[in-house]
Design an enzyme around this catalytic site. Structure first.
Site, PDB file in Angstrom:
ATOM      1  N   GLN A 307       0.864  -1.195   0.000  1.00 19.16           N
ATOM      2  CA  GLN A 307       0.000   0.000   0.000  1.00 19.16           C
ATOM      3  C   GLN A 307       0.896   1.239   0.000  1.00 19.16           C
ATOM      4  O   GLN A 307       1.868   1.290   0.762  1.00 19.16           O
ATOM      5  CB  GLN A 307      -0.897   0.007   1.244  1.00 19.16           C
ATOM      6  CG  GLN A 307      -2.006  -1.011   1.208  1.00 19.16           C
ATOM      7  CD  GLN A 307      -3.105  -0.668   0.200  1.00 19.16           C
ATOM      8  OE1 GLN A 307      -3.053   0.336  -0.506  1.00 19.16           O
ATOM      9  NE2 GLN A 307      -4.084  -1.542   0.119  1.00 19.16           N
ATOM     10  N   CYS A 435      -9.675  -0.937  -4.002  1.00 16.19           N
ATOM     11  CA  CYS A 435      -9.222   0.422  -4.331  1.00 16.19           C
ATOM     12  C   CYS A 435     -10.059   0.986  -5.476  1.00 16.19           C
ATOM     13  O   CYS A 435      -9.738   2.047  -5.995  1.00 16.19           O
ATOM     14  CB  CYS A 435      -7.740   0.424  -4.685  1.00 16.19           C
ATOM     15  SG  CYS A 435      -7.360  -0.623  -6.082  1.00 16.19           S
TER      16      CYS A 435
HETATM   17  C1  LIG Z   1      -3.860  -4.756  -4.270  1.00 15.16           C
HETATM   18  S1  LIG Z   1      -2.534  -5.895  -4.197  1.00 15.16           S
HETATM   19  C2  LIG Z   1      -2.764  -6.548  -2.562  1.00 15.16           C
HETATM   20  C3  LIG Z   1      -1.546  -7.174  -1.946  1.00 15.16           C
HETATM   21  C4  LIG Z   1      -1.611  -7.441  -0.458  1.00 15.16           C
HETATM   22  N1  LIG Z   1      -2.893  -7.954  -0.053  1.00 15.16           N
HETATM   23  C5  LIG Z   1      -1.265  -6.179   0.336  1.00 15.16           C
HETATM   24  O1  LIG Z   1      -2.125  -5.609   0.987  1.00 15.16           O
HETATM   25  O2  LIG Z   1      -0.089  -5.763   0.284  1.00 15.16           O
HETATM   26  C6  LIG Z   1      -3.089  -7.124  -5.283  1.00 15.16           C
HETATM   27  C7  LIG Z   1      -2.174  -8.344  -5.406  1.00 15.16           C
HETATM   28  O3  LIG Z   1      -2.830  -9.271  -6.265  1.00 15.16           O
HETATM   29  C8  LIG Z   1      -1.860  -9.916  -7.068  1.00 15.16           C
HETATM   30  N2  LIG Z   1      -2.584 -10.441  -8.252  1.00 15.16           N
HETATM   31  C9  LIG Z   1      -2.944  -9.767  -9.371  1.00 15.16           C
HETATM   32  N3  LIG Z   1      -3.637 -10.568 -10.204  1.00 15.16           N
HETATM   33  C10 LIG Z   1      -3.733 -11.776  -9.594  1.00 15.16           C
HETATM   34  C11 LIG Z   1      -4.332 -13.015  -9.960  1.00 15.16           C
HETATM   35  N4  LIG Z   1      -4.951 -13.153 -11.130  1.00 15.16           N
HETATM   36  N5  LIG Z   1      -4.233 -14.051  -9.098  1.00 15.16           N
HETATM   37  C12 LIG Z   1      -3.580 -13.913  -7.916  1.00 15.16           C
HETATM   38  N6  LIG Z   1      -2.992 -12.754  -7.513  1.00 15.16           N
HETATM   39  C13 LIG Z   1      -3.066 -11.701  -8.340  1.00 15.16           C
HETATM   40  C14 LIG Z   1      -0.845  -8.835  -7.354  1.00 15.16           C
HETATM   41  O4  LIG Z   1       0.411  -9.404  -7.714  1.00 15.16           O
HETATM   42  C15 LIG Z   1      -0.810  -8.095  -6.006  1.00 15.16           C
HETATM   43  O5  LIG Z   1       0.177  -8.613  -5.162  1.00 15.16           O
END
Ligand SMILES: C[S@@+](CC[C@H](N)C(=O)[O-])C[C@H]1O[C@@H](n2cnc3c(N)ncnc32)[C@H](O)[C@@H]1O
Length: 480
Positions: A307, A435
């Site tokens: 974040q 978000c």
């Molecule tokens: C908004 S971030 C949240 C990360 C974590 N929960 C945090 O608060 O730091 C979204 C995460 O989803 C992962 N992501 C994106 N597409 C994905 C998918 N299709 N399957 C699994 N993870 C995914 C990204 O790599 C990223 O780490």
């Protein structure tokens, strides 16, 4: 009926392109444009504030809406404040900077509520009051600046080189970059880094990237500064794998800013305009950023997510705990778990957490983070959520049945199969962090169709002066 100043509106009162009229802005629309209604049709006005009286020119007219640009301010909004930043006039980075912060919160809360009601099909959404950011300036722990061989020339920039800029894209222009020397969203130290890299890349005569022809060397400068440790990671993204070209740039940077703990060079040889790539050259330090959220120490790779407002994220994480109201024998799934920040934060309150994340390197970081924090009840699985949840029998056998699911997807939200799969796993609660209110509202509808009702909702202003906010929600399963 609108009073159109430059044509005989009695013959045709519908708004047309090039019409000029005087208006009063009623509110801010999702995305940050001013909004008013004329004969039931929405008129969006760029760069305007609620309560402002403006003379505007219509630049687009469609059946349901029209869009205008301001020509002249007739009366200032009572919520107007003088912008702090000298780049405000051209830079799209924080378009709400001239709106009183308290009013930014009012507008964001209203927009979020309306978006969720409208797109999510939820009537009279009850939202707890939006949580303001602890700091309204210098709050970002990550800024991404673009290099360009096409500078956006302002009146003050006339004497500066036209073929080099390091800064931010002006709104609506993918090619030209506004040169920035002082961004109020990042720290003073990060601004020193920006200026040091700008000076040395120019004196070394390194070529800035051309997004049209895809040539040039320098693409992005990414600065990541921890809020709760002294770590500072600088990432120079280049088109080609020629790290020796950056030797002098790094030497000067470490003299100008000895606080820098790590410098990397990510290579993006592709045409996509992203600060990510398949190869990372380590130029200084250990290659990672170290941050602490509440009591959890995190190691984050240069291309891994955290974040961007650490202090506000701590408030948001506390809300996840509050809404989930975990018990010590809960087994939890954390979907889109990144480097494990949420999993490790909630781990002491539950029996087990299984995190699911796309990027193998983030999964590796999450595993290391669990070990370095002495947390033994978390494991992390790498893969695409869609694939990982395709065979639910396998999921149940391998990872058990979750009592609670926490999910924090990227801006696009969830693939439609995910709410379906989650409902088949039947956790009693889902805590959804988002978000993007539009994708959140769309997903909410899918959850509602499967018995999960929105019970609690709160917004957090992680991004003051921009139109964005973060949401935390609690969905509970209700037997029909
Ligand atoms: C908004 S971030 C949240 C990360 C974590 N929960 C945090 O608060 O730091 C979204 C995460 O989803 C992962 N992501 C994106 N597409 C994905 C998918 N299709 N399957 C699994 N993870 C995914 C990204 O790599 C990223 O780490």
């Amino acid at each position: 009926m609108a009073y159109i100043l430059n044509r005989n509106f009695k013959k045709d009162s519908r708004l047309k392109k090039n019409d000029i009229l005087d208006v009063t802005i009623e509110s801010l629309a999702f995305g940050g444009k001013g909004l008013l209604k004329i004969d039931g049709k929405a008129l969006f006005v760029r760069n305007s504030l609620p309560g402002e009286k403006l003379r505007v020119k219509v630049i687009k007219s469609r059946s349901g809406f029209a869009e205008a640009i301001p020509l002249q301010t007739l009366t200032r909004s009572k919520y107007y404040v003088e912008p702090e930043c000298s780049h405000f006039k051209y830079c799209g980075g924080c378009s709400l900077q001239n709106l009183k912060y308290e009013e930014q919160l009012v507008q964001k809360e209203r927009q979020l509520k309306e978006t969720i009601e409208h797109l999510g099909g939820v009537k009279d959404v009850e939202m707890e009051p939006i949580v303001p950011a602890p700091d309204v300036f210098h709050y970002r722990n990550k800024m991404e600046f673009s290099f360009s061989n096409k500078r956006w020339l302002t009146e003050e920039d006339e004497h500066k080189p036209k073929d080099f800029a390091l800064g931010l894209h002006v709104p609506g222009n993918f090619e030209k970059v506004l040169d920035i020397d002082n961004c109020h969203l990042q720290s003073e130290l990060s601004n020193r880094i920006l200026n040091s890299v700008k000076e040395s890349t120019q004196s070394e005569k390194l070529k800035a990237y051309d997004v049209r022809n895809h040539n040039g060397y320098l693409r992005y400068l990414v600065i990541r500064q921890s809020a709760n440790t002294d770590d500072l990671l600088v990432n120079i993204v280049t088109k080609r794998d020629e790290p020796d070209k950056l030797k002098k740039v790094v030497e000067k940077l470490l003299i100008d800013c000895p606080e820098v703990t790590c410098v990397v060079n990510v290579i993006n040889e592709g045409v996509a305009s992203i600060a990510y790539g398949s190869k990372i050259n380590l130029l200084h330090g250990d290659g990672n950023l170290h941050e602490r959220i509440a009591d959890v120490n995190l190691e984050i790779g240069p291309q891994e997510f955290l974040q961007t407002n650490t202090k506000a994220a701590e408030l948001l994480y506390a809300k996840i705990l509050d809404y989930a109201d975990f018990s010590k024998d809960d087994d939890v799934f954390d979907l889109f778990s990144g480097v494990g920040s949420i999993s490790l934060y909630i781990a002491p309150h539950v029996r087990s957490v299984t995190g699911f994340e796309l990027l193998p390197e983030a999964v590796d970081s999450a595993g290391r983070n669990a070990a370095s924090n002495g947390i033994l009840n978390c494991k992390f699985i790498s893969g695409d959520m869609r694939e990982l949840f395709r065979d639910l029998d396998f999921v149940k056998k391998a990872h058990g049945i979750p009592d609670v699911i926490v999910l924090d997807p990227p801006r696009g939200g969830l693939h439609p199969s995910i709410p379906k799969r989650i409902s088949q796993l039947k956790p009693s609660k889902v805590v959804y962090v988002s978000c993007n209110p539009a994708s959140f509202a769309r997903d909410l509808k899918l959850f509602a169709e499967r018995g999960y009702k929105l019970k609690k909702l709160q917004a957090f202003d992680l991004f003051p002066h921009t139109p964005h906010a973060e949401l935390v929600s609690l969905l509970e399963y209700e037997q029909k």
